[in-house]
Write a protein that holds these residues in place. Structure first.
Motif, PDB file in Angstrom:
ATOM      1  N   ARG A  56     120.165  62.389 102.804  1.00 25.22           N
ATOM      2  CA  ARG A  56     119.554  60.941 102.352  1.00 25.22           C
ATOM      3  C   ARG A  56     120.398  60.385 103.906  1.00 25.22           C
ATOM      4  O   ARG A  56     119.646  59.034 104.414  1.00 25.22           O
ATOM      5  CB  ARG A  56     120.504  59.781 101.583  1.00 25.22           C
ATOM      6  N   PHE A  57     121.192  60.876 104.211  1.00 24.65           N
ATOM      7  CA  PHE A  57     122.308  60.513 105.795  1.00 24.65           C
ATOM      8  C   PHE A  57     122.665  61.244 106.259  1.00 24.65           C
ATOM      9  O   PHE A  57     123.495  61.827 106.423  1.00 24.65           O
ATOM     10  CB  PHE A  57     123.659  59.667 105.473  1.00 24.65           C
ATOM     11  N   PRO A  58     121.617  61.950 107.009  1.00 25.98           N
ATOM     12  CA  PRO A  58     121.672  63.487 107.738  1.00 25.98           C
ATOM     13  C   PRO A  58     122.673  62.733 109.914  1.00 25.98           C
ATOM     14  O   PRO A  58     123.201  64.099 109.713  1.00 25.98           O
ATOM     15  CB  PRO A  58     120.276  63.458 108.486  1.00 25.98           C
ATOM     16  N   TRP A  59     122.965  61.741 109.478  1.00 30.60           N
ATOM     17  CA  TRP A  59     123.333  61.964 110.760  1.00 30.60           C
ATOM     18  C   TRP A  59     125.065  61.261 109.976  1.00 30.60           C
ATOM     19  O   TRP A  59     126.021  60.877 111.462  1.00 30.60           O
ATOM     20  CB  TRP A  59     123.429  60.379 111.645  1.00 30.60           C
TER      21      TRP A  59
ATOM     22  N   THR B 216     127.273  57.429 100.173  1.00 32.07           N
ATOM     23  CA  THR B 216     126.773  58.138 101.007  1.00 32.07           C
ATOM     24  C   THR B 216     127.178  59.456 101.137  1.00 32.07           C
ATOM     25  O   THR B 216     126.672  59.956 100.002  1.00 32.07           O
ATOM     26  CB  THR B 216     128.992  57.659 101.371  1.00 32.07           C
ATOM     27  N   VAL B 217     127.900  60.312 101.805  1.00 30.51           N
ATOM     28  CA  VAL B 217     127.272  61.943 101.861  1.00 30.51           C
ATOM     29  C   VAL B 217     128.139  62.455 100.976  1.00 30.51           C
ATOM     30  O   VAL B 217     127.451  63.329  99.913  1.00 30.51           O
ATOM     31  CB  VAL B 217     127.584  62.302 102.685  1.00 30.51           C
ATOM     32  N   ASN B 218     129.773  61.646 100.499  1.00 31.30           N
ATOM     33  CA  ASN B 218     130.043  62.136  99.607  1.00 31.30           C
ATOM     34  C   ASN B 218     130.194  61.381  97.942  1.00 31.30           C
ATOM     35  O   ASN B 218     130.989  61.609  96.952  1.00 31.30           O
ATOM     36  CB  ASN B 218     131.910  62.715  99.986  1.00 31.30           C
ATOM     37  N   HIS B 219     129.132  60.791  98.110  1.00 27.77           N
ATOM     38  CA  HIS B 219     129.636  59.416  96.723  1.00 27.77           C
ATOM     39  C   HIS B 219     128.005  59.225  95.915  1.00 27.77           C
ATOM     40  O   HIS B 219     127.184  58.485  96.378  1.00 27.77           O
ATOM     41  CB  HIS B 219     129.781  57.751  97.327  1.00 27.77           C
TER      42      HIS B 219
ATOM     43  N   PRO C  36     123.324  52.198 104.491  1.00 28.15           N
ATOM     44  CA  PRO C  36     121.311  52.032 104.251  1.00 28.15           C
ATOM     45  C   PRO C  36     120.637  53.121 104.200  1.00 28.15           C
ATOM     46  O   PRO C  36     121.061  54.225 105.026  1.00 28.15           O
ATOM     47  CB  PRO C  36     121.309  51.557 105.762  1.00 28.15           C
ATOM     48  N   LEU C  37     119.728  53.026 102.890  1.00 28.12           N
ATOM     49  CA  LEU C  37     119.056  54.581 102.730  1.00 28.12           C
ATOM     50  C   LEU C  37     117.546  53.632 103.737  1.00 28.12           C
ATOM     51  O   LEU C  37     116.670  52.939 103.326  1.00 28.12           O
ATOM     52  CB  LEU C  37     118.368  54.315 101.212  1.00 28.12           C
TER      53      LEU C  37
END
Length: 319
Positions: free
Chosen positions: A125-128, A213-216, A255-256
């Motif tokens: 979802r958040f590759p950056w 987020t990437v870890n949540h 943000p998605l």
């Protein structure tokens, strides 16, 4: 004991001995920021009996990264009562203390069931979105411990690359899909390397929001992981539902973006703002705040561009 505030000490009252441990043996859930969510799903409210026929209880334990040397004795006190362990991979002598996964296992009865679970980290979802802590690749790293940018402990590679090159670029849909596939494959590789229960298929199959987020992960993903974890025990463990109003790991929400929702064909509503502790922060405001911070911290830009060179190329942000 570390100089924690009273509220935190009470939150972990059983751990610190401020509350009596429940009668009977314990199932200990050990790890970092996701561990307490799994404990809640497997064990319910701290100090109460788990659902099922295990006869075990659970109590809250601080995440491994917060444990201080003078607190190890509290962990060891719990281990004398622990008869089952759920653990994320924690390295040997983590942060200079004997609290690594294998070190805890060595203190348990030989017949104690141990379930190893991965850190569910996914950038689909958040590759950056990345973290840049401990300055491992920077000169003088030992003298300059980790630094996070303002507001949230995450860097945005699009903003990092903009700070480095002066150019603002968008990520193409095909790059978003490639990054999502690579993220799931990386999770699968970590599971195999650490000999944990497999979760990558759960992450790959999730078509909703999935992560804040990437870890949540969201409650949905956490619950599915907890259910698979429960299946590994030789006794019955019933995953306990969480009220819809209680989001286990939703304190920070990135943000998605609509581009991600469309590229990955998600069944989720795009969002435009960050949510930090319930406060909405526009994504553009976060970008400007971080650009200003990078201008004052050029070493972070240099280190980040080097450390994440492969991901920058994958996203078309390098050069």
């Amino acid at each position: 004991m570390a100089n924690w505030d009273e509220g935190r000490l009470r939150h972990y009252g059983h751990f610190y001995g401020l509350e009596d441990l429940p009668e009977g043996d314990l199932l200990l859930v050990w790890g970092n920021c996701q561990a307490e969510s799994y404990r809640r799903l497997l064990g319910g409210e701290p100090g109460t009996a788990m659902l099922g026929d295990s006869g075990l209880n659970t109590v809250r334990v601080p995440p491994a990264f917060e444990i201080q040397p003078d607190e190890v004795e509290h962990l060891e006190r719990l281990l004398t009562r622990t008869r089952a362990l759920v653990t994320q991979p924690i390295p040997h002598d983590y942060r200079g203390m004997p609290i690594g996964t294998e070190q805890l296992i060595a203190q348990l009865p030989e017949d104690a069931p141990v379930v190893r679970i991965p850190v569910v980290y996914d950038t689909s979802r958040f590759p950056w979105q990345v973290t840049l802590r401990n300055w491992k690749f920077a000169p003088g790293a030992a003298e300059r411990p980790g630094e996070d940018p303002p507001v949230v402990p995450y860097h945005d590679l699009r903003v990092l690359a903009e700070a480095a090159t002066g150019q603002r670029r968008e990520v193409a849909p095909e790059a978003l899909r490639a990054a999502a596939a690579a993220s799931v494959q990386a999770l699968r590789a970590r599971e195999e390397a650490k000999r944990t229960v497999g979760m990558a298929d759960i992450v790959a199959a999730e078509r909703g929001t999935g992560f804040y987020t990437v870890n949540h992960p969201t409650n949905v993903v956490l619950t599915r992981v907890a259910e698979r974890t429960a299946e590994q025990f030789p006794f019955e463990v019933q995953v306990q539902p969480v009220p819809e109003t209680r989001v286990l790991l939703g304190g920070v929400r990135a943000p998605l973006h609509a581009s991600v929702v469309e590229a990955l064909d998600l069944e989720a509503e795009p969002t435009e703002d960050w949510s930090v502790g319930g406060e909405l922060i526009p994504d553009e405001q976060m970008r400007q705040t971080h650009l200003e911070w990078y201008a004052q911290n050029p070493l972070a830009v240099e280190v980040g561009m080097r450390k994440y060179a492969d991901q920058l190329r994958l996203l078309g942000l390098a050069g």
